[in-house]
Design an enzyme around this catalytic site. Structure first.
Site, mmCIF file in Angstrom:
data_model
loop_
_atom_site.group_PDB
_atom_site.id
_atom_site.type_symbol
_atom_site.label_atom_id
_atom_site.label_comp_id
_atom_site.label_asym_id
_atom_site.label_seq_id
_atom_site.Cartn_x
_atom_site.Cartn_y
_atom_site.Cartn_z
ATOM 1 N N LYS A 1 0.821 -1.217 0.000
ATOM 2 C CA LYS A 1 0.000 0.000 0.000
ATOM 3 C C LYS A 1 0.861 1.276 0.000
ATOM 4 C CE LYS A 1 -3.873 -2.243 -0.038
ATOM 5 N NZ LYS A 1 -3.414 -3.646 -0.067
HETATM 6 C C1 LIG Z 1 -9.438 -3.094 -2.042
HETATM 7 C C2 LIG Z 1 -8.920 -3.727 -0.788
HETATM 8 N N1 LIG Z 1 -9.713 -3.810 0.277
HETATM 9 C C3 LIG Z 1 -9.296 -4.357 1.426
HETATM 10 C C4 LIG Z 1 -8.032 -4.872 1.573
HETATM 11 C C5 LIG Z 1 -7.645 -5.542 2.863
HETATM 12 O O1 LIG Z 1 -6.644 -4.894 3.555
HETATM 13 P P1 LIG Z 1 -5.826 -5.674 4.663
HETATM 14 O O2 LIG Z 1 -4.858 -6.563 3.963
HETATM 15 O O3 LIG Z 1 -5.137 -4.578 5.439
HETATM 16 O O4 LIG Z 1 -6.773 -6.423 5.510
HETATM 17 C C6 LIG Z 1 -7.153 -4.801 0.489
HETATM 18 C C7 LIG Z 1 -5.790 -5.335 0.636
HETATM 19 O O5 LIG Z 1 -5.115 -5.745 -0.215
HETATM 20 C C8 LIG Z 1 -7.605 -4.219 -0.726
HETATM 21 O O6 LIG Z 1 -6.809 -4.141 -1.804
#
Ligand SMILES: Cc1ncc(COP(=O)(O)O)c(C=O)c1O
Length: 384
Positions: free
Chosen positions: A183
């Site tokens: 990210k």
């Molecule tokens: C669009 C989207 N939503 C949610 C997430 C979930 O994030 P996390 O990995 O911090 O739980 C991601 C992670 O890759 C994502 O790309």
């Protein structure tokens, strides 16, 4: 051909940031503590959010929100299928049903019209995704949510530093962020809930830490009241300070890192115009600022004479890493077997799901790296 492998993503962490993490590790407090408190302040300053609550991942944020909004069997949640599986999974884990809405063919984002068409008396939440660096048309989506009285939760995993009509994503409403290593900033793993709703913020704070009715760390007492009692059963999703401190250092570099991503994106877009088999995403026509999270392109398999998967494998053989954001959720085994969504109902999502891949994109990539990617694409597509 490149001598060394170019990964599709690489976190940018400088020596002084590593030192800041080491300082926390050497201190007396490594779990949720003063660095979390400072991270909340820094994040609110960056986005304009009134309340910022760090957690162990964005998926954890969604799980807490599902509880806070009392998501239960029979409820429907409107969300895209062109997304990462985490939020649809949380919806299903709570016994509710994801109602997948087709995305725009060229921005890969869902629109207010399509959301409105999917609303039923059972709609409990609307969870759209700011995709790849682009930003949802928020004023229209907010208007639909308000018209039907359905809470809106923005998935801004890709959108830290992005803006809609001059306002940072996260300043208004209920917004979830991710700090996974690919990210725009990272804490190793981590997430943030940003909100302007005090009552919701208080509930989420409690739910992320056992439902104790207090936070894991209290700024005044430099700890937490040992006498605190469970108000309702909660989760254990508080972020340790050794991660929060990385969030603080990374936030200081957000604008600089997003500017670097922007320069790489512009370079890619110029050079991609030389390759007719590859089409980048469209930039929305409304007023917004991109976060340049991913460099997504679509491969035309007919013109290329090969599938997307074959193209990705060929790039790998030339030392170029790629990602896939995303394989549509409704096409994956569990969702296919459970929901039986007929082929063609989410036509734009399916069309893209077969064609998309993400080219390398991270701060610190050089012009030469971009040229290597483009040269490799051209070499594969010319069949040489
Ligand atoms: C669009 C989207 N939503 C949610 C997430 C979930 O994030 P996390 O990995 O911090 O739980 C991601 C992670 O890759 C994502 O790309």
């Amino acid at each position: 051909m490149r001598k060394t492998f170019l990964p599709f993503s690489k976190p940018s962490i400088q020596e002084w940031e590593i030192q800041a993490v080491a300082d926390v590790l050497r201190s007396a407090w490594i779990t949720t503590g003063p660095k979390n408190a400072d991270f909340e302040v820094a994040f609110s300053r960056c986005t304009g959010a009134e309340f910022s609550i760090p957690m162990t991942s964005e998926t954890a944020v969604m799980q807490v929100l599902a509880r806070a909004f009392d998501l239960k069997p029979g409820d429907e949640v409107i969300t895209p299928s062109m997304t990462w599986v985490s939020q649809p999974n949380v919806i299903c884990l709570n016994g509710a049903m994801p109602v997948f809405v087709d995305c725009d063919r060229d921005t890969l984002m869902i629109t207010a019209d399509r959301i409105e068409a999917a609303i039923t008396p059972r709609t409990r939440l609307i969870v759209p995704v700011h995709f790849a660096g682009g930003v949802l048309e928020l004023d229209k989506i907010r208007a639909v949510a308000a018209k039907y009285g359905v809470p809106l939760i923005e998935d801004a995993a890709h959108a830290l530093g992005a803006e809609f009509k001059g306002e940072r994503i996260g300043k208004r409403g209920n917004v979830m962020f991710s700090f996974h290593p690919i990210k725009n900033i990272t804490t190793g793993e981590g997430g943030m809930f940003a909100t302007d709703d005090k009552a919701l913020a208080d509930r989420v704070r409690s739910l992320k830490f056992h439902g104790l009715g207090v936070d894991a760390y209290d700024r005044q007492t430099h700890g937490r009241a040992p006498q605190a009692q469970v108000v309702e059963p909660g989760f254990k999703f508080n972020m340790p300070d050794m991660q929060a401190v990385l969030g603080i250092t990374q936030l200081k570099r957000l604008d600089e890192m997003n500017a670097q991503r922007g320069a790489i994106s512009n370079l890619y877009r110029q050079r991609l115009s030389e390759i007719e088999e590859l089409t980048p995403l469209a930039r929305p026509a409304y007023d917004y600022k991109d976060s340049y999270h991913l460099m997504v392109v679509r491969l035309d398999p007919d013109k290329a004479g090969m599938s997307r998967d074959e193209f990705m494998a060929a790039l790998k053989a030339l030392n170029i890493g790629t990602g896939l954001h995303f394989r549509c959720v409704h096409g994956q085994k569990y969702y296919r077997e459970k929901f039986h969504i007929p082929a063609g109902m989410l036509a734009n999502t399916e069309w893209n799901s077969e064609r998309i891949l993400s080219l390398p994109m991270f701060p610190g990539m050089t012009e030469e790296d971009v040229n290597d990617v483009i040269d490799a694409c051209k070499q594969i597509l010319s069949g040489k």
